[in-house]
Design an enzyme around this catalytic site. Structure first.
Site, PDB file in Angstrom:
ATOM      1  CB  CYS A  33      -0.874  -0.023   1.244  1.00 55.57           C
ATOM      2  SG  CYS A  33      -0.081   0.075   2.966  1.00 55.57           S
ATOM      3  CB  CYS A 102      -1.623  -2.630   8.849  1.00 55.82           C
ATOM      4  SG  CYS A 102      -2.969  -2.522   7.489  1.00 55.82           S
TER       5      CYS A 102
HETATM    6 FE1  FES Z   1      -1.419   0.543   4.294  1.00 56.41          FE
HETATM    7 FE2  FES Z   1      -2.535  -0.539   6.357  1.00 56.41          FE
HETATM    8  S1  FES Z   1      -3.332  -0.238   4.508  1.00 56.41           S
HETATM    9  S2  FES Z   1      -0.640  -0.279   6.241  1.00 56.41           S
END
Ligand code: FES
Length: 121
Positions: A33, A102
Site C-alpha cells: 500500500c 499493516c
Molecule cells: Fe497500508 Fe494499512 S493499508 S498499512
C-alpha cells in the site's frame, strides 16, 4: 470492523515522536500500500529503554505501531526481535484479514533498527 483496542491506539497513539540522538533508527514501507513507519530506539546495556515512532498509514498501521512500542519498551534487543506481526494483531484483539499486513510495518522497522544497531556495535 476494528476492535476497541485498535480504535483506542489509533485515537491515542502511545510513544509518538522522535528520539534525538537515537541509538538506532529503522524504517519500513509496505509494498502492498505504500504506507510507512519509522522507529527510533534508545538502547542501554542491550535493553530498549525508549522507543518512539511516526507512522504514515491507515488506522491499523498506527494502532499496530503504537501497541508494538508498548510491547517492546523495556525488553532486551533479543526479546524485541521475538515480536511478530501475529502477536501484535493478537494484542489488538485481532485485525481484519485484509489489514493483517499493516502490523508487519512495525516488526519490519524494528528489525531494521536493530540490524543498524548491531552493525554499529
Ligand atoms: Fe497500508 Fe494499512 S493499508 S498499512
Amino acid at each position: 470492523m476494528y476492535t476497541e483496542k485498535v480504535l483506542d491506539h489509533f485515537n491515542n497513539p502511545r510513544n509518538v515522536g522522535e528520539i534525538e540522538g537515537a541509538d538506532a533508527i529503522g524504517e519500513s514501507t509496505s509494498t502492498s500500500c505504500g504506507d510507512s513507519m519509522k522507529i527510533w530506539l534508545q538502547i542501554k546495556d542491550n535493553v530498549i529503554e525508549d522507543i518512539k515512532f511516526k507512522t504514515f498509514g491507515c488506522a491499523a498501521a498506527i494502532a499496530s505501531s503504537s501497541i508494538a512500542t508498548e510491547m517492546i519498551k523495556g525488553k532486551t534487543v533479543d526479546e524485541a526481535l521475538q515480536l511478530t506481526s501475529e502477536k501484535i494483531a493478537e494484542a489488538l484483539g485481532g485485525l481484519p484479514e485484509h489489514k493483517l499486513h499493516c502490523s508487519v510495518l512495525a516488526t519490519d522497522a524494528l528489525k531494521k533498527a536493530i540490524e543498524e544497531y548491531r552493525g554499529k556495535n
